[in-house]
Design a protein around this motif. Sequence first.
Motif, PDB file in Angstrom:
ATOM      1  N   UNK A  70       0.821  -1.207   0.000  1.00  0.00           N
ATOM      2  CA  UNK A  70       0.000   0.000   0.000  1.00  0.00           C
ATOM      3  C   UNK A  70       0.857   1.260   0.000  1.00  0.00           C
ATOM      4  N   UNK A  71       1.921   1.266   0.788  1.00  0.00           N
ATOM      5  CA  UNK A  71       2.799   2.432   0.853  1.00  0.00           C
ATOM      6  C   UNK A  71       3.420   2.766  -0.506  1.00  0.00           C
ATOM      7  N   UNK A  72       3.577   1.745  -1.357  1.00  0.00           N
ATOM      8  CA  UNK A  72       4.249   1.937  -2.643  1.00  0.00           C
ATOM      9  C   UNK A  72       3.306   2.332  -3.776  1.00  0.00           C
ATOM     10  N   UNK A  73       2.000   2.266  -3.549  1.00  0.00           N
ATOM     11  CA  UNK A  73       1.065   2.464  -4.657  1.00  0.00           C
ATOM     12  C   UNK A  73       1.207   3.831  -5.328  1.00  0.00           C
ATOM     13  N   UNK A  74       1.402   4.879  -4.544  1.00  0.00           N
ATOM     14  CA  UNK A  74       1.474   6.225  -5.133  1.00  0.00           C
ATOM     15  C   UNK A  74       2.817   6.499  -5.792  1.00  0.00           C
ATOM     16  N   UNK A  75       3.805   5.612  -5.608  1.00  0.00           N
ATOM     17  CA  UNK A  75       5.129   5.844  -6.188  1.00  0.00           C
ATOM     18  C   UNK A  75       5.531   4.794  -7.218  1.00  0.00           C
TER      19      UNK A  75
ATOM     20  N   UNK B  43       9.048  11.997   1.517  1.00  0.00           N
ATOM     21  CA  UNK B  43      10.119  11.004   1.520  1.00  0.00           C
ATOM     22  C   UNK B  43      10.781  10.877   0.154  1.00  0.00           C
ATOM     23  N   UNK B  44       9.990  10.652  -0.900  1.00  0.00           N
ATOM     24  CA  UNK B  44      10.540  10.372  -2.227  1.00  0.00           C
ATOM     25  C   UNK B  44      11.430  11.485  -2.769  1.00  0.00           C
ATOM     26  N   UNK B  45      11.075  12.783  -2.641  1.00  0.00           N
ATOM     27  CA  UNK B  45      11.967  13.832  -3.168  1.00  0.00           C
ATOM     28  C   UNK B  45      13.355  13.833  -2.525  1.00  0.00           C
ATOM     29  N   UNK B  46      13.452  13.328  -1.305  1.00  0.00           N
ATOM     30  CA  UNK B  46      14.734  13.351  -0.587  1.00  0.00           C
ATOM     31  C   UNK B  46      15.463  12.016  -0.670  1.00  0.00           C
ATOM     32  N   UNK B  47      14.746  10.915  -0.482  1.00  0.00           N
ATOM     33  CA  UNK B  47      15.368   9.593  -0.376  1.00  0.00           C
ATOM     34  C   UNK B  47      15.138   8.705  -1.594  1.00  0.00           C
ATOM     35  N   UNK B  48      14.288   9.127  -2.516  1.00  0.00           N
ATOM     36  CA  UNK B  48      13.969   8.284  -3.666  1.00  0.00           C
ATOM     37  C   UNK B  48      12.917   7.239  -3.323  1.00  0.00           C
ATOM     38  N   UNK B  49      12.426   6.525  -4.348  1.00  0.00           N
ATOM     39  CA  UNK B  49      11.366   5.541  -4.131  1.00  0.00           C
ATOM     40  C   UNK B  49      11.834   4.415  -3.215  1.00  0.00           C
ATOM     41  N   UNK B  50      13.075   3.967  -3.382  1.00  0.00           N
ATOM     42  CA  UNK B  50      13.562   2.877  -2.539  1.00  0.00           C
ATOM     43  C   UNK B  50      13.668   3.291  -1.074  1.00  0.00           C
ATOM     44  N   UNK B  51      13.763   4.591  -0.804  1.00  0.00           N
ATOM     45  CA  UNK B  51      13.846   5.079   0.574  1.00  0.00           C
ATOM     46  C   UNK B  51      12.525   5.074   1.310  1.00  0.00           C
ATOM     47  N   UNK B  52      11.418   4.868   0.574  1.00  0.00           N
ATOM     48  CA  UNK B  52      10.103   4.810   1.215  1.00  0.00           C
ATOM     49  C   UNK B  52      10.072   3.694   2.261  1.00  0.00           C
TER      50      UNK B  52
END
Length: 434
Positions: A49-54, A273-282
């Motif tokens: 679920x956390x990954x759906x928007x990214x 999170x994503x703008x700073x750490x990228x998708x994998x950082x989520x």
Amino acid sequence: MDAGRDEEAAASAAEPLLAASPPRRSHAADVHVLSAAFLFVFSAYGAAQNLQSTVNTEGDLGTVSMGVLYTSFTLFAVAASPVVRWLGPSRALVVGTSGYLLFILANLVPTWYTMVPASLYLGFTASIIWVGQGTYLTSAALSHARDNSLPEGPTLGSFNGEFWGVFASTQVIGNLISLALLRNGKDGGSVTGKNLLFVVFLGCMIIGIVLMCLLSKRDEKRDAASTHSSFGAMLKYIVAPLKDRRMILLIPLIAYSGLQQAFVWAVFTKSIVTPVLGISGVGGAMAIYGASDVVCSLVAGRFTSGLHSATFIVSVGAILQAAVLFWLLLLYSPMEGVLGAVVPLFIGALWGVGDGVLNTQLSALLGLLFEDVKEAAFAQLKVWQSGAIAVIFFLSPSITLQAMLILMATSLFISFGSFLLLTLVVEKPSTTRA
């Protein structure tokens, strides 16, 4: 005559053996199994679920699917309580798990033709599993309190603290798996390892379903009225909590609990999170959020004894979330370097405290204040909570971060005020019983 006496003596001697066999699993052990089953199911689902928007970004497939899911959840939750009463909470938990399995399978081939139908079905099964969870846990806690001559309030708090502590750890485990398997693509806008991740999640789901099947059946006839004989009686039971002013005053806080969860899943992960750490950082950020949630859930559950203790605990969580919202609204801007990477993790940790507070306190209070209609009360919890979640998923692609923060802060202010009013107008039913 002697033969008759011998038969009677043999029968009386056999009675203790028959009564003692088979030994029934303790109520606390049932909660351990329930918590473990949710650990596996939601370690997979929560991270997905956390990954759906990214991850599923084409045409906003991920966020739209989640909006569809929680709209379906809201509609079906209205009628979930009679379904759970008909199936029984243990069977309802097994049936409810099937939707999560189908959702993970759909993510292996994410299209409009797989994700949307899977989301619709998951909305239906999620309403069943969550009403079943609240009913099962409350029944186990109250039975444990009766059998051991313990006060109901602290027992409910302790059982809810254990369950929600384990449940919150799904954010840690699932997101650490995500962090380990996902890698940012060379172009910075894609990820690799997605299919492997969802295969692992599929395995977690299967283990969770097996554990659900091992749950003891609970005799709800001791704790609830008989099955409703007509549609009118069933409908009256469903809406019964809405005639109680305690529920009316709790609804704003229930709705906010959904808003703040969806804010983390859809907005925090994508815009902070994503703008700073990228998708994998989520995965890493959400693992920190989950760890904080675990600790807070366990501590809050231990200190729960009734309405007054809940008021103090909810106040602490509300203040922390208000501080985060105003910080993001007035002071925050993305930064580079180590400090820039630490800030989203710190925000996640603070937000996890608020989520742990709301989960444990709302569940304990509903079980304590609405014991006679607990299926309907937990159905109301999921109706308002999932409806609020759907609002955030549908709004997030079309409004700015600043507008979302204003919406969240306003909702927090209204819901916390309503909860404080509850403490003033209700005559301490939970404290008296405890």
